[in-house]
Each structure stands twice: as structure tokens, then as C-alpha cells.
Design an enzyme around this catalytic site. Structure first.
Site, PDB file in Angstrom:
ATOM      1  N   PHE A 251      63.212  71.203  31.782  1.00 36.57           N
ATOM      2  CA  PHE A 251      64.148  70.493  32.619  1.00 36.57           C
ATOM      3  C   PHE A 251      64.244  70.294  34.064  1.00 36.57           C
ATOM      4  O   PHE A 251      64.786  69.556  34.249  1.00 36.57           O
ATOM      5  CB  PHE A 251      65.844  71.381  31.932  1.00 36.57           C
ATOM      6  CG  PHE A 251      65.692  71.731  30.718  1.00 36.57           C
ATOM      7  CD1 PHE A 251      65.820  71.072  30.268  1.00 36.57           C
ATOM      8  CD2 PHE A 251      66.093  73.434  31.031  1.00 36.57           C
ATOM      9  CE1 PHE A 251      65.734  72.325  28.287  1.00 36.57           C
ATOM     10  CE2 PHE A 251      66.117  74.334  29.683  1.00 36.57           C
ATOM     11  CZ  PHE A 251      66.152  73.318  28.190  1.00 36.57           C
ATOM     12  N   GLU A 713      66.746  62.998  28.017  1.00 35.21           N
ATOM     13  CA  GLU A 713      67.554  62.939  28.894  1.00 35.21           C
ATOM     14  C   GLU A 713      68.880  62.149  28.661  1.00 35.21           C
ATOM     15  O   GLU A 713      70.028  62.519  29.268  1.00 35.21           O
ATOM     16  CB  GLU A 713      67.338  62.296  30.747  1.00 35.21           C
ATOM     17  CG  GLU A 713      65.759  63.056  30.837  1.00 35.21           C
ATOM     18  CD  GLU A 713      65.661  63.009  31.623  1.00 35.21           C
ATOM     19  OE1 GLU A 713      65.069  64.038  32.882  1.00 35.21           O
ATOM     20  OE2 GLU A 713      65.061  61.626  32.157  1.00 35.21           O
TER      21      GLU A 713
END
Lengths: 750, 318
Positions: A251, A713
Site C-alpha cells: 500500500f 488505487e
């Protein structure tokens, strides 16, 4: 260097998709290993000889220095092999003045007596067992002298500066345009500091064989970490082999690397013995990186019929003293809506806090929580449906630079989403729909996230069994890289998926930039496709030149690859037969991708639309998501299943951003209040009702040779704003200070 | 983690004897809280006495028409028991509102009662905490204390007790049975198990060293409806911001004090004919906030009347 038109013109097996493997919901390549617990993550890798175990000591102050060190008790503790602080740490490469994402550089651990943030690693103990290491770590006695600290973001706005190398972007005359607008929105949104909370903490197993260092670690960027580690150890790059086969979540937080990697490698060299070292969950919160808090002032001006005349987002955010990272929460707006007068920019406050860095959709994830709610407020003020308001302001070209869009299906995402969700049943007057204890509301928001392509290489090998091996220094951080690379190989070489092996996560393999910025699949996949095409070419040349092959004599351009068989017209043989005769040791081809010379002529993004239904308990202030729908346009989809998982995962994260997630700094200590997953609240299953992600048919031939884009994303971008808008529709209350927790909602409801 | 010895108790009598003779000894059963605290070195027991296998997991009918729940009965087992579900619904509701499925499978009745606070300053060993380190101060008092106590707090500690189950047990007038190292068996109301923090927040219960909870005894269910409502930031696996257990005329509150909080003022007001809103207003006269947790007073004032009404409707319908 290729041009976008080459990509558009050239056909290839991925585009043709004859076997239908591209786009299919293929199960995860490494899934069986992961669900049976047999995929060795970095800490679980079995080293060649019994390892020692490290435990780190973290600073309990935010700013200051270490004034006294007493390691006698720790050194005398059972099983202890080594205790290091800044006083006796090994020599390492010097830290550069600033770090950036892509330039490898030394990251010395235990660098000096200076403490730059709470939780900085200041000592390490290595012992024969983990328990002995941890027990001894508690015996390391350090004394600190605290310096004045600045840690409370909102108290230091006056110190905000323009991020280095940046300037505000103004088109037209924003202030004049805004002042002249008949309808205005001018509000401030706040987002909190967030932690990545990967399931797998940062961890390393390291050993040396002579001057060769092998490290298994958990990072997103293989070469970056390998080269940086080598420079930290002051050895040639080639003396470090870095492997990161399985990564339990990145992430953005594992875009860089931390003391586990450096200290494990150093200690293994010192002790002549493998060393394992991991961050604890508590250490992850401070000792790695986080998404910084923001304050965003959003101003929208519009005509009475809903045309935006002025738009501005100005974001204040923070980073650490020595960093430059900026959460660019204003940038996405530059390409989203048309408006003649525009102003966007950022201000940065440097604080004595842990290191700020990228976290899933840096910029968009925070920024959409402001602008996409402001659009909802504007729609209400204008009496225009929120979907229609966005469509009214749909730009024909990129409103900031006039470039054409490579492809833009935002309107279609919104329209199809509205239809599938039943948006027409929405009551635009808040607080009208009740279901038992819940007031029910719906909300929507647009999603946008840029698309990128970076240079990468790959190799394909076919062996005498006809098996294809893909090799690439790429990572799979849970995204599905293994699987999509196998799909590209199977489709390109015309072999069953089961005949493809994928080797990634190893610095000895052809380099790829890694996973991040949702550029992974396009970047790694395009290089893989090129390697596949080159292998096809090599196979073809051998076949038509081999008198023993039915394909002898060609014509080469008619060759087909299907089901493990190569054929020209009605003459065929198994691929394995050809290779066994001609290249029994196997045949390898390399491939690579580079951005097209002219790719910046187009404005390239992925798009989506979120629709959310929430229930708000007006007695308690609790909010629960009831159903969510995201409709996305992100180029050709390689794998329906892994793409959908990434999108829904992002959407769920968006719910967390809106409702539960965030950390707070205790200004007295400069530390974060939530230090484990029982207190840092990410959504659990029960928080998410129905969730669905739809991916539109799309090909973006200007993006890369496969026409694909990223989805990692996109899903989070805008999702939280849709939740906030649904809350307003449910109960008529706006909370602009995220997360929207019961206490804040109650205060607004009361 | 510090070295410690571990042994499995053969019977309750020897367990309490061993526990009493060893300073720093701790009982362990499910370990869902203790092991976490040991990893963080908040708990540093020298000796662990595993009572998990002791034959104290049964749920039995009592001659009085209640239930005797052995202290080793797991939370999942108690919540799923047909008698509990039908006659003590508030207890099932409270138990399943706590922790996660995995935790409830391991956590025991006795352990649930003795779990320690989730106060962030208790968990962060770099911070002062009178509960963790007596005399060091209270980090939460001037800190990020959103989820701290509004009843019965002291300047030494504003932590709350996190158990949901205990709140339901308080509303049900449950009694706790214990075995002392001397061999003495005693029983007392659950509301007398936990202490308010006062000057010694590290001393959390009235149990004497080595004393072991052997059972929780439920009297026959009170007439009227039962309900448990917990308000939390996320839908599961989350500490409460406030909770309420209503069992007939009894009202207990959770996540608001250092112990499960029996709302005696509210019960008194109801008894003398006050409305639910008036009742909780009477209770909240004794509430105070610490800066960031003031919303809990508002929250409790809104939550409790709704729960009382819901229980009444249920009671009338039954």
C-alpha cells in the site's frame, strides 16, 4: 523509442485474446500456497543454517538525543549475541540529504544520537531466540534529552511552506472568477494521519555466504531496495541478492524499506550467521511511514445553471523534518472538471513526526474526500442532481493543459452506475427514508486516478517440456502480479495456464520498478508481453529453419501458437518437440517496455463512479454501509477476479477513511494514540454490506501495448466521499472532519 | 517476553494454593487478553497457572430456577446455550457484541470478567499509567481520552472496563462464586467484584491474592424484557463507546466506568414513576467528562431511554 501510434497500430496476442485467458476470472497463481500457509513470507524463509533473532528498541521521545547508553544488562542477558546502538553500530554508507522514491541511496540504521521522531529505532539486540532477544531489548538502558518538539499539525499552519520545486497552478483568474460566481461553496475538510496497517509487518531474514549477502524481505520495489541496501552496506550492488517472493500488503508503505532490512544484513555479517528481524505491530505504526493529515480548503463557484466558473483546492499537509513528501490532495482536481478559473496548490509543514510517505492513492484518497463532497453540496445548492452536475462540467480536453484524454469514460461510469444502483429512486431531501432504527441515505462520487508506465524488463524461457517460465524482478503485494503475468504468458505463447511458471521478487531477475502508483500491471505486463513476443519470434525462426520441423520453410508470418502447438497452415507440431530437438537446454528471450516518446501528449487516467447506501442511527450516531457499487473504466482488464478484488478492497478502504480510520498525535509525546489493530479501526466484514465493482469494457491503446491500466488505487479514490454524501442524504448532517465517528455525528445531530 | 514458568493446574484447590504462595503468579485460561499483555510486557507474571482444563465449564440449572455458569465456560458456549438464549437474552446479546468469533471461542467467563482496560495509555508502555505502573501518573487524564470513564473516575485513572458480558451480568443481578487459597468458598454480587479506581487503579477487583472465580450464578430472570445495546465505531471487533443492558427494571451501563455500572439512580427514578429520559438524566447527574469524552454523556442520555422502551415493549409483548 516507440510511439503511442505504434502501440495503437500493432496487434498482439493480448489484444487478440484468442484463448480467452485475458480478462478471465483466473484464480490466484499462488493462492493455494497462501491459503495453506505454505507460501513463505520473508520472516518464515528457512535460512541455510540456524538463525539468530533480532529485536529492536524504539525511542520514547519525538525529538532530542540519546545522552546515555547502558547495554551491560542486555549483553549479560541469556542468549544475547550482539547489542548495537548508535555508539557501536557498524560503519554504513552516508545518508543523503533527501530521499526520493526512485533513487537508491544508503539508509544507515542507528545513525547517530539524534532522535527525529517517536518510535525511531535506536538499538537492536540479537540473540539465539526471539524471546531472549525481546527480553534483552527491554534491558537496554538509554537516556534521552528532549528538545522542543513541533508535532501538532494544526498548531503550525503558520510555518507552512511551498513544497520544494512546486508552485501553485492557476488558470484564468481564480479569485475574480470565484468572486463573480453567483453560487459558491467555500468549506474546509480535514483528513487524519493514516497508517498502512499491512497484515505482514516489515520483516527480513538475512545471511551471508562469503561476501555475498542474501536477504528475504518484504518490499514493493526490488531493485531500489537491493541497490540501497548494498550502498548502505558499502558493497557492490551485485553482492546483495534481495528476494521478496510474497508480500503481505504494501500500500505504499513498503515502497521504501526500514531498519529490519539493514540491521538484519549487518548483524548477519557480524555474527556469521543468519538473522531474522521484524517490526512489531506497534513499531510499524511509528517506525515506518504514514499518510499525513491534510486540511483542504475547497472553493467552487458556479452559474445558476450549474456550470463551474471557478474551482480551487488548497491543501495544507505535513511531513517529517528531513523529508519532502507531499500528500498532493489537490492535484487530481486538475483533470477532473472543467472550469475556466482554477487554482490548486499545496503547503507543507515540517514536524517532528515519523516519516510521511505514499499510501494507497496518495493525493486522490485524501483529496476526493473534500472536492467530491463539495460537489455534492454545490449540487444541492443549485438544485441539480449530483450526477448531472458532474456531467454538466465534464471537460472535452484536460482542463489544465488542453491535452486530449487518451480515453475518458467517466460519464459512462456515472450513468451506468446510476442505473444499476437505482439512483433515480433517491430522495434528494435528506432525512426522509427510515428503516427501523436507521435513517437511510444514498450518495455518489466520481473517481479518478492517474495512469503511469515506467521502464521495465522481463524474460521468458521455454523448456524442453514446453513449459514457459516468466522471470521478472517484480513484486506481487497481493495485487495479482503472479497471476496476470501467467495469463499474459499463456495467451502470448499459446500454452495452457498450468504450463506457465512465474518467478518474481528476486533482484537477480530482469528489473522492473515494482508495485506502486497502480503502475505495476501495465509496466510489468508490457515488458512481459515484449519478452513473449520476442520468444515467439525466436521460436518461429528456429521452426522455419529446422528441416525436421513440419513448419520448415515457413511462411513465418503465418505461424500460430495454440494449446502448446505451433502451426503454419495445416502443418503443426508440439512446441515441446521443437524445443527438445533444437534447444534441449531451453530457449530464452528478453523483453522490455519504455514509455512512448509522445505519451505525454495525452491526459491519461482511470475513472470511476461510486454509489453508496448507508444507514445512520440518529440516536447513537452510528453509520453502517448497506450497499456499495463502483463502476470503473480502467482500460483492458487482465483478470476480472484480481482486478475486482483490488477495486472492492479500495472501496472498503474508502469506507474506513470516511467512518473509522485515522490516527491522532498526542501533542505531549509526539506519538500516535492507536498502536494496534484493535484500536486503529479498519472496516471489518460486518461494516460492509453488499459491495460490487463493475468494470466497463475499455481499451486504452495509448497507455501501453496491451491497452491496460491500473486498478490498485482507483477503488479508494472517491469511495469515502460517496459515504459522506450518503450520510448527508440520510440525516442532513455534514461532518467535514474525517473520520465521521459517532461523537462527531452526534454533535452535529444534537 | 520475560521468562516465566507454566504449569497446568490439576484441581482448583491446588491452583489457588500455588497462586497464593507465588508472588506474581497469574491464572491463565483462554489467554486472549493476558498473552497480548505479556507480549507488550504490561503483564510480567513469574508463574502461569493454567486453569483452562479444570472441570468448571458446565452450565447448570440451579434449584432456585437460575443458572450456574462455570468460570471456564467459553463466551461462545454461554452465548449459544439454549437456556441463556431464551431466558437471559441480554447476556447472549452482550457476549456476541464483544470481541470477535475467534476470541469468544477462547475467552472464558471468568477471564472475561477479569480482562483489563483497553485504555491506550495503559497499552503504551512509554506513557505514564497508574494502573500499569502505580505512581507514574495518568497519561489519559490530559490526553486523547475520547473513550474514558464518565462515572466514578479519579484523578489517578479514568479508564473503563471493557467487558460487555459483565454489563449484562450486572443487570441480571448475577453473583460471583470464588474459591480462596484457604479453601473458603464465597459468593457475592457481581457489582461488588470490580472496584472504582480511587488512588489504586492497579487494584481492579476485591479478590484476594490467589482467589479464583469458579462460577457466575444467575438468579431466575427478572420479569420484563431484556435488551443489550452497544454503540461502537465499527460494527464488530470494537470496544464500546457506551453500552446499556436492560433486564426488567434493572439497568446497567458499559464502557462508562472502571467497572460495569449499575444505574441505580436511573432505576430509582423509574421506580418512582419517572420516564426513561428522566431516569437517565438522574443517573447522568453523577457523570463528568474529561475533555474529549463529553459526547458519551449525550450518547448515554440518548441511548438508554430507547433501550428501556424497547425492553418494555418486549416485556409487554411477552
Amino acid at each position: 523509442m516507440s510511439s503511442v501510434s505504434d502501440w495503437e497500430a500493432a496487434s498482439n496476442p493480448v489484444k487478440e485474446n484468442r484463448a480467452g485467458i485475458i480478462g478471465k476470472a483466473v484464480d490466484r497463481y499462488e493462492g493455494p500456497l497462501k491459503v495453506t500457509g505454505t507460501a513463505p513470507y520473508a520472516y518464515e524463509v528457512q535460512p541455510p543454517s540456524p538463525p539468530a533473532y533480532g529485536a529492536m528498541v524504539s525511542a520514547p521521545i519525538a525529538h532530542g538525543r540519546i545522552t546515555a547508553v547502558d547495554t551491560a544488562a542486555a549483553e549479560a542477558s541469556p542468549g544475547v549475541l550482539l547489542v548495537w546502538t548508535h555508539r557501536n553500530k557498524p560503519t554504513q554508507g552516508p545518508r543523503p540529504e533527501r530521499y526520493d522514491f526512485f533513487t537508491p541511496s544508503p539508509r544507515p540504521a542507528l545513525e547517530s544520537d539524534r532522535v527525529h521522531f517517536f518510535g525511531q529505532q535506536v538499538a537492536i539486540v540479537v540473540a539465539d531466540t526471539l524471546e531472549n532477544a525481546q527480553a534483552a531489548a527491554a534491558l537496554v538502558k538509554l537516556e534521552f534529552e528532549a528538545d522542543p518538539q513541533a508535532v501538532d499539525f494544526r498548531n503550525h499552519y503558520d510555518e507552512a511552506v511551498q513544497p520544494p520545486g512546486e508552485s501553485d497552478v492557476e488558470i484564468g483568474d481564480f479569485e475574480a472568477g470565484f468572486a463573480a460566481s453567483p453560487v459558491k461553496i467555500d468549506d474546509v475538510w480535514r483528513t487524519p494521519l493514516q497508517n498502512h496497517c499491512q497484515m505482514e509487518p516489515c520483516a527480513t531474514t538475512a545471511w551471508w555466504e562469503g561476501d555475498q549477502c542474501t536477504v528475504h524481505t518484504s518490499v514493493q520495489m526490488v531493485r531500489f531496495a537491493q541497490n540501497s541496501l548494498a550502498e548502505t552496506l558499502m558493497v557492490p550492488h551485485k553482492n546483495v541478492r534481495l528476494l521478496t517472493r510474497y508480500v503481505g500488503g504494501g500500500f505504499g508503505g513498503k515502497g521504501s524499506f526500514y531498519e529490519d532490512l539493514v540491521l538484519a544484513a549487518l548483524a548477519a555479517r557480524e555474527l556469521g550467521r543468519p538473522v531474522k528481524l521484524a517490526f512489531s505491530r506497534q513499531q510499524m505504526m511509528h517506525g515506518t511511514v504514514h499518510r499525513p493529515a491534510t486540511e483542504q480548503r475547497v472553493r467552487l463557484g458556479a452559474t445558476a445553471d450549474g456550470k463551474l466558473t471557478a474551482m480551487s483546492i488548497m491543501t495544507i499537509t505535513h511531513c517529517d523534518r528531513r523529508g519532502n513528501f507531499t500528500e498532493h490532495a489537490s492535484n487530481f482536481a486538475r483533470s477532473l472538471y472543467a472550469a475556466p478559473n482554477r487554482l490548486t496548490g499545496h503547503r507543507l509543514v515540517r514536524l517532528d513526526l515519523p516519516v510521511a510517505s505514499a499510501m494507497r492513492a496518495p493525493g486522490e484518497a485524501s483529496g476526493t474526500l473534500g472536492l467530491e463532497v463539495a460537489m455534492d453540496e454545490l449540487a444541492e445548492k443549485l438544485g441539480i442532481d449530483p450526477v448531472e452536475l458532474r456531467i454538466l462540467n465534464e471537460p472535452e480536453v484536460d482542463p489544465e493543459n488542453g491535452r486530449p484524454f487518451s480515453i475518458r469514460q467517466l460519464v459512462r461510469c456515472m450513468r451506468e452506475g446510476a442505473q444499476l444502483f437505482g439512483w433515480d429512486k433517491r430522495n434528494s431531501v435528506p432525512g426522509q427514508v427510515r428503516d427501523g432504527r436507521w435513517l437511510v441515505g444514498v450518495g455518489m462520487a466520481a473517481a479518478i486516478r492517474g495512469n503511469f508506465l515506467l521502464p521495465a524488463k522481463a524474460s521468458f524461457t521455454v523448456d524442453a517440456m514446453g513449459l514457459i517460465t516468466v522471470r521478472q524482478g517484480m513484486t506481487d503485494i497481493g495485487t495479482g502480479t503472479y497471476t496476470v503475468l501467467a495469463q499474459i504468458a499463456a495467451e502470448t505463447l499459446g500454452v495452457p495456464l498450468g504450463d506457465v511458471r512465474v518467478e518474481i521478487g528476486d533482484s537477480e531477475l530482469p528489473p522492473a520498478p515494482g508495485s506502486g502508483g497502480q503502475f505495476g500491471a501495465a509496466t510489468a505486463g508490457s515488458a512481459a508481453l515484449d519478452a513473449g513476443m520476442n520468444l515467439r519470434q525466436a521460436i518461429t525462426e528456429i521452426a522455419v529453419a529446422d528441416p525436421a520441423s513440419p513448419l520448415f520453410g515457413g511462411p513465418a508470418e503465418q505461424i500460430t501458437f495454440q494449446d502448446g502447438v505451433i502451426a503454419i497452415a495445416n502443418r503443426s507440431e508440439r512446441l515441446s518437440e521443437l524445443i527438445r530437438r533444437n534447444r534441449p537446454e531451453g530457449l530464452t528471450a528478453e523483453g522490455e517496455i519504455r514509455p512512448a516518446a509522445d505519451s505525454s501528449k495525452w491526459s491519461q487516467h482511470t475513472y470511476g463512479a461510486h454509489y453508496v447506501e448507508v444507514g445512520v442511527d440518529t440516536i447513537t450516531g452510528e453509520v453502517r454501509t448497506r450497499r456499495m457499487l463502483g463502476v470503473f473504466a480502467a482500460g483492458r482488464i487482465l483478470n476480472w477476479k484480481t482486478a475486482r478484488s483490488q477495486l472492492t478492497g479500495g472501496m472498503i478502504w474508502g469506507v474506513g477513511s470516511a467512518l473509522t480510520e485515522g490516527n491522532a498525535v498526542d501533542p505531549r509525546y509526539g506519538s500516535l494514540i492507536n498502536q494496534d489493530l484493535a484500536s486503529y479501526l479498519v472496516p471489518v466484514q460486518a461494516d460492509i454490506g453488499d459491495v460490487e465493482a463493475i468494470m466497463l469494457d475499455e481499451v486504452d491503446d495509448k497507455a501501453n501495448p496491451m491497452g491496460i491500466k491500473g486498478v490498485g488505487e482507483l477503488g479508494i479514490s472517491g469511495a469515502g466521499a460517496a459515504v459522506a454524501n450518503a450520510i448527508y442524504n440520510a440525516c442532513g448532517v455534514r461532518v467535514r472532519d474525517y473520520p465521521i465517528t459517532p461523537d462527531k455525528l452526534l454533535a452535529a445531530l444534537s | 517476553m520475560r521468562p516465566f514458568t507454566y504449569e497446568r493446574a490439576l484441581d482448583a484447590a491446588s491452583a489457588v494454593r500455588v497462586a497464593a504462595e507465588t508472588p506474581g503468579a497469574k491464572f491463565i485460561a483462554g489467554g486472549t487478553n493476558l498473552l497480548d499483555l505479556m507480549k507488550l510486557e504490561i503483564e510480567q507474571p513469574a508463574r502461569l497457572i493454567d486453569i483452562g482444563k479444570l472441570p468448571m465449564a458446565a452450565i447448570e440449572d440451579t434449584p432456585e430456577g437460575g443458572l450456574r455458569i462455570g468460570s471456564m465456560a467459553t463466551n461462545s458456549h454461554v452465548a449459544a446455550d439454549a437456556r441463556v438464549r431464551s431466558r437471559y437474552a441480554v447476556l447472549t446479546q452482550a457476549i456476541v457484541a464483544g470481541g470477535s468469533g475467534q476470541l469468544r471461542n477462547k475467552a472464558t467467563t471468568g477471564g472475561n470478567l477479569l480482562q483489563r482496560t483497553r485504555c491506550a495509555y495503559f497499552y503504551d508502555t512509554t506513557k505514564p499509567c497508574n494502573k500499569r505502573q502505580p505512581g507514574s501518573g495518568c497519561g489519559a487524564l490530559e490526553g486523547l481520552n475520547r473513550n474514558s470513564a464518565i462515572f466514578g473516575a479519579s484523578h489517578a485513572c479514568i479508564a473503563t472496563h471493557p467487558s460487555d458480558m459483565a454489563v449484562a451480568l450486572a443487570a441480571l443481578d448475577a453473583r460471583v462464586e470464588t474459591l480462596s487459597p484457604s479453601g473458603k468458598v464465597r459468593a457475592f454480587p457481581i457489582i461488588e467484584l470490580h472496584r472504582l479506581p480511587g488512588e489504586t487503579p492497579d487494584v481492579e477487583t476485591h479478590l484476594i491474592p490467589g482467589e479464583l472465580i469458579t462460577a457466575v450464578v444467575l438468579p431466575p430472570p427478572p420479569p420484563g424484557g431484556q435488551i443489550y445495546r452497544k454503540v461502537r465505531d465499527r460494527a464488530s471487533y470494537s470496544a464500546g463507546l457506551a453500552s446499556v443492558a436492560v433486564a426488567g427494571r434493572n439497568v446497567a451501563l458499559g464502557a462508562v466506568a472502571h467497572k460495569p455500572w449499575r444505574a441505580v439512580e436511573a432505576e430509582g427514578a423509574l421506580e418512582s414513576g419517572g420516564s426513561p429520559a428522566e431516569a437517565i438524566a438522574a443517573e447522568l447527574k453523577g457523570a463528568s467528562d474529561n475533555g474529549r469524552n463529553g459526547f458519551k454523556i449525550n450518547l448515554v442520555s440518548r441511548l438508554v431511554p430507547v433501550a428501556i422502551e424497547a425492553a418494555r415493549q418486549q416485556g409487554n409483548g411477552a
